[in-house]
Scaffold this motif. Structure first.
Motif, PDB file in Angstrom:
ATOM      1  N   ARG A  16      42.613  35.675  38.113  1.00 22.98           N
ATOM      2  CA  ARG A  16      43.537  36.095  39.164  1.00 22.98           C
ATOM      3  C   ARG A  16      44.440  37.241  38.704  1.00 22.98           C
ATOM      4  O   ARG A  16      44.727  38.162  39.457  1.00 22.98           O
ATOM      5  CB  ARG A  16      44.405  34.912  39.604  1.00 22.98           C
ATOM      6  CG  ARG A  16      43.615  33.688  40.047  1.00 22.98           C
ATOM      7  CD  ARG A  16      42.738  34.006  41.233  1.00 22.98           C
ATOM      8  NE  ARG A  16      43.516  34.488  42.360  1.00 22.98           N
ATOM      9  CZ  ARG A  16      43.032  35.138  43.399  1.00 22.98           C
ATOM     10  NH1 ARG A  16      41.732  35.440  43.425  1.00 22.98           N
ATOM     11  NH2 ARG A  16      43.810  35.514  44.392  1.00 22.98           N
TER      12      ARG A  16
ATOM     13  N   CYS B 215      35.226  40.743  36.805  1.00 20.28           N
ATOM     14  CA  CYS B 215      34.382  41.170  37.920  1.00 20.28           C
ATOM     15  C   CYS B 215      34.166  42.682  37.967  1.00 20.28           C
ATOM     16  O   CYS B 215      33.273  43.162  38.669  1.00 20.28           O
ATOM     17  CB  CYS B 215      34.977  40.688  39.245  1.00 20.28           C
ATOM     18  SG  CYS B 215      36.560  41.461  39.667  1.00 20.28           S
TER      19      CYS B 215
ATOM     20  N   CYS C 104      43.906  40.707  40.539  1.00 19.46           N
ATOM     21  CA  CYS C 104      42.528  41.033  40.881  1.00 19.46           C
ATOM     22  C   CYS C 104      42.362  41.002  42.400  1.00 19.46           C
ATOM     23  O   CYS C 104      42.782  40.039  43.061  1.00 19.46           O
ATOM     24  CB  CYS C 104      41.561  40.056  40.221  1.00 19.46           C
ATOM     25  SG  CYS C 104      39.822  40.449  40.534  1.00 19.46           S
TER      26      CYS C 104
ATOM     27  N   VAL D 102      39.652  40.634  44.139  1.00 22.63           N
ATOM     28  CA  VAL D 102      38.533  39.802  44.581  1.00 22.63           C
ATOM     29  C   VAL D 102      38.978  38.348  44.599  1.00 22.63           C
ATOM     30  O   VAL D 102      39.336  37.781  43.550  1.00 22.63           O
ATOM     31  CB  VAL D 102      37.313  39.985  43.661  1.00 22.63           C
ATOM     32  CG1 VAL D 102      36.153  39.120  44.133  1.00 22.63           C
ATOM     33  CG2 VAL D 102      36.908  41.449  43.613  1.00 22.63           C
ATOM     34  N   ALA D 103      38.957  37.746  45.777  1.00 25.20           N
ATOM     35  CA  ALA D 103      39.446  36.378  45.915  1.00 25.20           C
ATOM     36  C   ALA D 103      38.606  35.379  45.130  1.00 25.20           C
ATOM     37  O   ALA D 103      39.123  34.363  44.654  1.00 25.20           O
ATOM     38  CB  ALA D 103      39.485  35.987  47.395  1.00 25.20           C
ATOM     39  N   GLU D 104      37.287  35.642  44.977  1.00 24.41           N
ATOM     40  CA  GLU D 104      36.406  34.705  44.292  1.00 24.41           C
ATOM     41  C   GLU D 104      36.450  34.855  42.770  1.00 24.41           C
ATOM     42  O   GLU D 104      35.862  34.036  42.054  1.00 24.41           O
ATOM     43  CB  GLU D 104      34.963  34.904  44.759  1.00 24.41           C
ATOM     44  CG  GLU D 104      34.720  34.569  46.229  1.00 24.41           C
ATOM     45  CD  GLU D 104      35.183  35.691  47.150  1.00 24.41           C
ATOM     46  OE1 GLU D 104      35.478  36.794  46.616  1.00 24.41           O
ATOM     47  OE2 GLU D 104      35.262  35.470  48.376  1.00 24.41           O
ATOM     48  N   CYS D 105      37.115  35.872  42.259  1.00 18.18           N
ATOM     49  CA  CYS D 105      37.148  36.102  40.813  1.00 18.18           C
ATOM     50  C   CYS D 105      38.008  35.039  40.135  1.00 18.18           C
ATOM     51  O   CYS D 105      39.134  34.768  40.573  1.00 18.18           O
ATOM     52  CB  CYS D 105      37.697  37.495  40.499  1.00 18.18           C
ATOM     53  SG  CYS D 105      37.745  37.882  38.721  1.00 18.18           S
ATOM     54  N   PRO D 106      37.527  34.425  39.048  1.00 16.28           N
ATOM     55  CA  PRO D 106      38.326  33.408  38.355  1.00 16.28           C
ATOM     56  C   PRO D 106      39.545  33.986  37.640  1.00 16.28           C
ATOM     57  O   PRO D 106      40.484  33.243  37.335  1.00 16.28           O
ATOM     58  CB  PRO D 106      37.333  32.796  37.360  1.00 16.28           C
ATOM     59  CG  PRO D 106      36.308  33.857  37.138  1.00 16.28           C
ATOM     60  CD  PRO D 106      36.184  34.580  38.452  1.00 16.28           C
TER      61      PRO D 106
END
Length: 243
Positions: free
Chosen positions: A80, A36, A72, A74-78
């Motif tokens: 982790r 991301c 990471c 960003v919670a939506e990032c695949p």
């Protein structure tokens, strides 16, 4: 130490009779997620990577890097958890040598092929096997799509005296454009047929290369068959450099 790769903080230098071990840690407090692109300072864990580097006073130099894994933000990032990348130091996440050492070894492979290049690399205190040098050569990506107008073909040794391939050179740019796995006429003819833009072929008087030029490049002028191969196609003879 001025020769230490940028972005690293030296923690310890341990010299020995034939090796110098440099322990380092990254200076930057954060790293960017490779998926991301967001920066993170949340360290998940640490581990050590060891990379071979350019030699120093006939000693092998090893750089031990304390690498980090980050979470990471960003919670939506695949992705982790990710490992920080250092493209200025290592060419890839699994590389075992620095980029500058790999570049020198790649040039040894290009100049002397596998076995002879491995011998010289050992003498220069940059040890690498012949297969490793050839892998580094094969990883070279072309700067642009290969449009070869004046092609030179000749042998190159995978193992001198035993295994040979065919080297294809763009004689106008003086660059190697491909390494074929053997020097059979069918292989060379197939490569030439895939490059219909070839107008001039420079080769030795090998029967295999003659057959390849005859069957794979009907449109090309064969430099080995005429004293002035450029006259038929309207090219200046000075543009045909020796292979």
């Amino acid at each position: 130490m001025p020769l230490t790769p940028p972005g690293l903080l030296i923690r310890q230098v341990v010299p020995s009779a034939d090796t110098v071990m440099i322990t380092t840690a990254p200076k930057a407090p954060e790293a960017c997620c490779p998926v991301c692109g967001h920066a993170s300072h949340r360290v998940h864990s640490r581990y050590f990577r060891t990379l071979a580097d350019l030699p120093w006073q006939r000693r092998t130099v090893l750089i031990r890097i304390q690498a980090r894994r980050f979470r990471c933000p960003v919670a939506e990032c695949p992705r982790r958890i990710f490992t920080e990348r250092r493209p200025a130091i290592a060419t890839g996440p699994w590389s075992r040598r620095t980029g500058r050492l790999g570049e020198i070894q790649r040039h040894l492979g290009l100049a002397m092929s596998g076995r002879a290049g491995a011998y010289l690399a050992e003498r220069l205190v940059m040890p690498a096997g012949g297969d490793t040098l050839l892998r580094l050569v094969r990883r070279i990506e072309p700067e642009e799509p290969a449009v070869v107008r004046v092609a030179g073909i000749d042998d190159w040794a995978r193992r001198r005296g035993h295994r040979y391939g065919t080297m294809v050179v763009d004689l106008e740019r003086r660059k190697v454009v491909d390494l074929l796995p053997d020097r059979e006429a069918d292989t060379d003819a197939w490569w030439m047929a895939e490059h219909p833009e070839i107008e001039v072929i420079s080769r030795d008087r090998s029967a295999a290369y003659a057959d390849a030029a005859r069957h794979g490049a009907h449109q090309a002028c064969d430099a080995a068959r005429t004293n002035d191969p450029a006259s038929e196609k309207g090219h200046s003879p000075q543009t045909i450099a020796p292979l």
